[in-house]
Write an enzyme that holds these catalytic residues in place. Structure first.
Site, mmCIF file in Angstrom:
data_model
loop_
_atom_site.group_PDB
_atom_site.id
_atom_site.type_symbol
_atom_site.label_atom_id
_atom_site.label_comp_id
_atom_site.label_asym_id
_atom_site.label_seq_id
_atom_site.Cartn_x
_atom_site.Cartn_y
_atom_site.Cartn_z
ATOM 1 N N HIS A 1 0.842 -1.201 0.000
ATOM 2 C CA HIS A 1 0.000 0.000 0.000
ATOM 3 C C HIS A 1 0.877 1.250 0.000
ATOM 4 C CE1 HIS A 1 -4.157 -1.530 1.531
ATOM 5 N NE2 HIS A 1 -3.721 -2.197 0.493
ATOM 6 N N TYR B 1 -8.676 5.161 8.630
ATOM 7 C CA TYR B 1 -8.710 5.484 10.054
ATOM 8 C C TYR B 1 -9.791 6.549 10.215
ATOM 9 C CZ TYR B 1 -4.168 3.179 10.846
ATOM 10 O OH TYR B 1 -3.145 2.269 10.956
ATOM 11 N N PRO C 1 -2.373 0.171 19.371
ATOM 12 C CA PRO C 1 -2.223 -0.308 17.996
ATOM 13 C C PRO C 1 -2.453 0.733 16.893
ATOM 14 C CG PRO C 1 -4.265 -1.132 18.947
ATOM 15 C CD PRO C 1 -3.532 -0.444 20.041
ATOM 16 N N LYS D 1 2.551 -0.224 15.081
ATOM 17 C CA LYS D 1 3.999 -0.294 15.327
ATOM 18 C C LYS D 1 4.465 -1.527 16.113
ATOM 19 C CE LYS D 1 5.356 3.353 13.286
ATOM 20 N NZ LYS D 1 5.371 2.912 11.916
ATOM 21 N N TYR E 1 4.708 6.677 9.968
ATOM 22 C CA TYR E 1 3.855 5.518 9.690
ATOM 23 C C TYR E 1 4.611 4.452 8.901
ATOM 24 C CZ TYR E 1 -0.448 2.930 8.933
ATOM 25 O OH TYR E 1 -1.408 1.943 8.937
#
Ligand code: FAD
Ligand code: DHB
Length: 389
Positions: free
Chosen positions: A72, A201, A292, A296, A383
């Site tokens: 992605h 998200y 979460p 990570k 990220y």
């Protein structure tokens, strides 16, 4: 019994360390208190940083990951009835993430270990670690009815947050830092094609939701819930209703399907320092936990054991303890960055309570991250995994 490195725990940290040591010609014994099936089915993380994928590839355990992992290049942040794309790769110098279940990473590592005929003992009982501050630390445990003692040069405590290694360090040695959050995640695995091409998200007044996936046929979705949520109160209908409410947009709906698995995860931040006592080295969740939201946990576990393996290889090949002496500090730089990022993502995205001031700050931050190049780049480089730490 005697080995070079005794590894407690066959999660991602322990199994990856065992593989890296094998590649370098260092002996190890891995002991795990659950059975193989349980370890292979435990559904947890799903986002691999590029650095994690590269390490697994170098370790020769990424054949199926390279075939089935889904690369992605972005994520979506959703709030205020709108979905905003964050083009991670554009923002983070071409780096990407790979969607691939922790279960599959663990299966590949176990298969490789067994194919090499190296010791990996499941269903051990009564594990304890001894003589940690001597040159001959020992692990005692029971296996198949026999009481065993394993003498090692070093022990890797890869036994997760509830393991025995961290609590075996004498009191006063470790300093711990902790934050609990007043919410948890209810996660489901559903047999339905993902309705989105990239992760979503979603910040919503009813609570956070996350849309993720495992494969073209399997979706992985989460909703914010109470930390002590009784899963019995969440029928499949209620879960879908909440997901639809929190992620729905005009002209877009979430496809539903049979729920194969559901569970609640509490959220905490935790770090124990230093990650070493004598010849015991802690790695992964045994030393630190992140909520979460930043994806990570697994990546940090792999990064710890990469550093530990390099230090052990240097020690065995040159006698130098520089790497081992610097192990904890080297890991903690990355860990604290991930702790901050995970706390920040968590605070920005979840419903924190009923304080309207908090809610406005969150919206302002979300608008900033989705409109400023500098803010988006900061999110993106964290990220996908910082390369500068
Ligand atoms: P673990 O995976 O916990 O492995 C430790 C191993 O040690 C286990 O196999 C355990 O059975 C074994 N063990 C424990 N005690 C002993 C003992 N006394 N003797 C021998 N063996 C022992 N991260 C994300 O990024 N995204 C997620 O969605 C996500 N979901 C999660 C859900 C749950 C319920 C949990 C607990 C964690 C989740 N995480 C997630 C975090 C991520 O999965 C972990 O960070 C990762 O598993 C850490 O790997 P580890 O090897 O350090 O620890
Ligand atoms: C998944 C888990 C996470 O914690 C996250 O931030 C993104 C995705 C997952 O399980 O797919």
């Amino acid at each position: 019994m005697r080995t070079q490195v005794g590894i407690v725990g066959a999660g991602p940290a322990g199994l990856t360390l065992a593989r890296l040591l094998e590649v370098a010609g260092i002996e190890s014994v891995v002991i795990e208190n659950r059975d193989r099936d349980y370890v292979e089915r435990r559904i947890r993380a799903g986002v691999l940083e590029q650095g994690t994928v590269e390490l697994l590839r170098e370790a020769g355990v990424a054949e199926r990951l390279d075939r089935e992992g889904i690369v992605h290049h972005g994520i979506h942040l959703q709030f205020d009835g709108e979905r905003h794309h964050v083009p991670l790769s554009e923002l983070a110098d071409g780096r990407s993430i790979t969607i691939y279940g922790q279960t599959e990473v663990v299966k590949a590592l176990i298969a490789a270990r067994l194919a090499s005929g190296l010791p990996l003992l499941f269903e051990v009982d009564g594990v304890s670690v001894h003589d940690l501050d001597t040159e001959r630390p020992r692990i005692r445990f029971a296996h198949e009815g026999a009481q065993l003692e394993l003498e090692c040069d070093a022990i890797a405590g890869c036994d997760g947050f509830h393991g025995v290694c961290r609590p075996s360090i004498p009191s006063g040695v470790l300093r711990s830092f902790e934050r609990e959050y007043p919410f948890g995640w209810l996660g489901i695995l559903a047999q339905v094609a993902p309705s989105i091409d990239e992760l979503v998200y979603a910040h919503h007044e009813s609570g956070f939701a996350l849309l993720s996936l495992r494969s073209p046929e399997l979706s992985r979705y989460y909703v914010q819930c109470r930390p002590d949520e009784d899963i019995g109160e969440w029928s499949d209908e209620r879960i879908w209703e909440e997901l639809q409410l929190r992620t729905g947009l005009a002209g877009w709906t979430l496809d539903e399907g049979p729920i194969l698995e559901k569970g609640v995860t509490g959220m905490r931040s935790f770090v124990a320092e230093p990650m070493r006592y004598g010849r015991l080295y802690l790695a992964g969740d045994a030393a630190h936990i992140v909520p979460p939201t930043g994806a990570k946990g697994l990546n940090l576990a792999v990064s710890d054991v990469r550093i530990l393996a390099e230090a052990l290889v240097a020690w065995y090949s040159t006698g130098s303890t520089t790497g081992l002496d610097g192990y904890s500090d080297a890991c903690l730089r990355r860990i604290w960055r991930a702790e901050h990022f995970s706390w920040w993502m968590t605070s920005m995205l979840h419903k924190l309570g009923d304080d309207p001031f908090d809610a406005q700050l969150q919206l302002s931050q979300l608008r900033y991250v989705t409109s400023s190049y500098a803010a988006a780049r900061s999110l993106a480089e964290n990220y996908v995994g910082l390369t500068t730490l």
